[in-house]
Design an enzyme around this catalytic site. Structure first.
Site, PDB file in Angstrom:
ATOM      1  N   CYS A  79      -0.305  -5.845  -8.699  1.00 54.30           N
ATOM      2  CA  CYS A  79       0.437  -5.213  -7.598  1.00 54.30           C
ATOM      3  C   CYS A  79       1.240  -4.011  -8.115  1.00 54.30           C
ATOM      4  O   CYS A  79       0.637  -3.015  -8.478  1.00 54.30           O
ATOM      5  CB  CYS A  79       1.271  -6.261  -6.876  1.00 54.30           C
ATOM      6  SG  CYS A  79       1.587  -5.797  -5.174  1.00 54.30           S
ATOM      7  N   HIS A 171      -1.558 -11.092  -5.961  1.00 52.75           N
ATOM      8  CA  HIS A 171      -0.629 -11.864  -6.809  1.00 52.75           C
ATOM      9  C   HIS A 171      -1.267 -13.169  -7.311  1.00 52.75           C
ATOM     10  O   HIS A 171      -1.013 -14.230  -6.738  1.00 52.75           O
ATOM     11  CB  HIS A 171       0.637 -12.192  -6.007  1.00 52.75           C
ATOM     12  CG  HIS A 171       1.514 -11.011  -5.780  1.00 52.75           C
ATOM     13  ND1 HIS A 171       2.606 -10.730  -6.576  1.00 52.75           N
ATOM     14  CD2 HIS A 171       1.457 -10.028  -4.863  1.00 52.75           C
ATOM     15  CE1 HIS A 171       3.186  -9.626  -6.166  1.00 52.75           C
ATOM     16  NE2 HIS A 171       2.509  -9.175  -5.122  1.00 52.75           N
ATOM     17  N   GLU A 173      -0.450 -14.949  -9.699  1.00 53.10           N
ATOM     18  CA  GLU A 173       0.567 -15.864 -10.262  1.00 53.10           C
ATOM     19  C   GLU A 173       1.143 -16.786  -9.191  1.00 53.10           C
ATOM     20  O   GLU A 173       1.877 -17.716  -9.519  1.00 53.10           O
ATOM     21  CB  GLU A 173       1.677 -15.043 -10.945  1.00 53.10           C
ATOM     22  CG  GLU A 173       2.670 -14.333 -10.029  1.00 53.10           C
ATOM     23  CD  GLU A 173       2.108 -13.091  -9.330  1.00 53.10           C
ATOM     24  OE1 GLU A 173       0.908 -12.795  -9.466  1.00 53.10           O
ATOM     25  OE2 GLU A 173       2.892 -12.436  -8.606  1.00 53.10           O
TER      26      GLU A 173
HETATM   27  N1  GLN Z   1       4.878  -2.191  -2.663  1.00 59.79           N
HETATM   28  C1  GLN Z   1       5.253  -2.349  -4.042  1.00 59.79           C
HETATM   29  C2  GLN Z   1       5.253  -0.999  -4.754  1.00 59.79           C
HETATM   30  O1  GLN Z   1       4.669  -0.085  -4.261  1.00 59.79           O
HETATM   31  C3  GLN Z   1       4.326  -3.299  -4.757  1.00 59.79           C
HETATM   32  C4  GLN Z   1       4.386  -4.652  -4.075  1.00 59.79           C
HETATM   33  C5  GLN Z   1       4.308  -5.803  -5.003  1.00 59.79           C
HETATM   34  O2  GLN Z   1       4.296  -5.668  -6.220  1.00 59.79           O
HETATM   35  N2  GLN Z   1       4.315  -6.983  -4.410  1.00 59.79           N
HETATM   36  O3  GLN Z   1       5.843  -0.867  -5.784  1.00 59.79           O
END
Ligand code: GLN
Length: 192
Positions: A79, A171, A173
């Site tokens: 992410c 995610h 995890e």
């Molecule tokens: N929206 C976040 C970003 O752009 C990432 C979201 C996340 O890591 N759950 O940094």
């Protein structure tokens, strides 16, 4: 083998336990807060969180230089961590490590699908679908020549690998399925 989880901001605890579950006796898993820890690692997980915040802290503590100075280091960015691996981030002037030849779009699923879960087909992990949790997730909008696309949602790339780097929009995890952490451990160990 030694795998670190970058412990500056985000889902650190969840990644530490997922990684420990995945590697068991094959190695050690540590929380990384300082640049000097990075030179001793085979692998580093950059967790989800807020990519601008994590990026600022990475620079503040000199962790970017330590990462660039370790030519063997495998990195698993999930992410926000995937955003930090990308060469280009659409529409934002923000720090990234620029280690993967990919372009990412932040928060790409829009408001209505801000968070959702889906069973993904990831052939590299076997036949059983992988239950993936997306939270304000990015997508990979461009993958360069050396980048292997490992999974998509509709047409959007959500998992990709370039050599020892693995970028994941969701995610892993947050579920009990350790296959993706194991896959990364195999990359870090030089087995894949
Ligand atoms: N929206 C976040 C970003 O752009 C990432 C979201 C996340 O890591 N759950 O940094």
């Amino acid at each position: 083998m030694k795998v670190g989880v970058l412990a500056l901001q985000g889902d650190v605890a969840e990644h530490l336990s997922a990684m420990k579950r995945a590697i068991r006796r094959r190695g050690e898993v540590i929380a990384v807060k300082k640049a000097e820890q990075v030179s001793k690692l085979d692998g580093l997980v950059i967790p989800g969180g807020e990519s601008t915040t994590i990026g600022k802290l990475i620079q503040k503590y000199g962790i970017d230089k330590a990462i660039h100075a370790n030519p063997e280091l495998a990195i698993f960015g999930t992410c926000a961590g995937a955003i930090l691996l990308a060469k280009e981030i659409e529409g934002y002037e923000q720090f990234s490590l620029k280690l993967m030849d990919i372009t990412v779009a932040r928060n790409a699923f829009g408001r209505q699908r801000e968070s959702f879960e889906v069973d993904l087909t990831i052939p590299a992990l076997g036949e059983k679908p992988f239950h993936a949790v997306f939270i304000r997730a990015p997508i990979i909008t461009r993958a360069g020549k050396g980048v292997e696309v490992l999974a998509r949602v509709d047409d959007a790339i959500v998992l990709a690998r370039q050599g020892r780097y693995l970028a994941c929009a969701f995610h892993p995890e947050l579920t009990r399925d350790s296959r993706l952490h194991r896959y990364f451990a195999d990359i870090a160990a030089g087995n894949l």
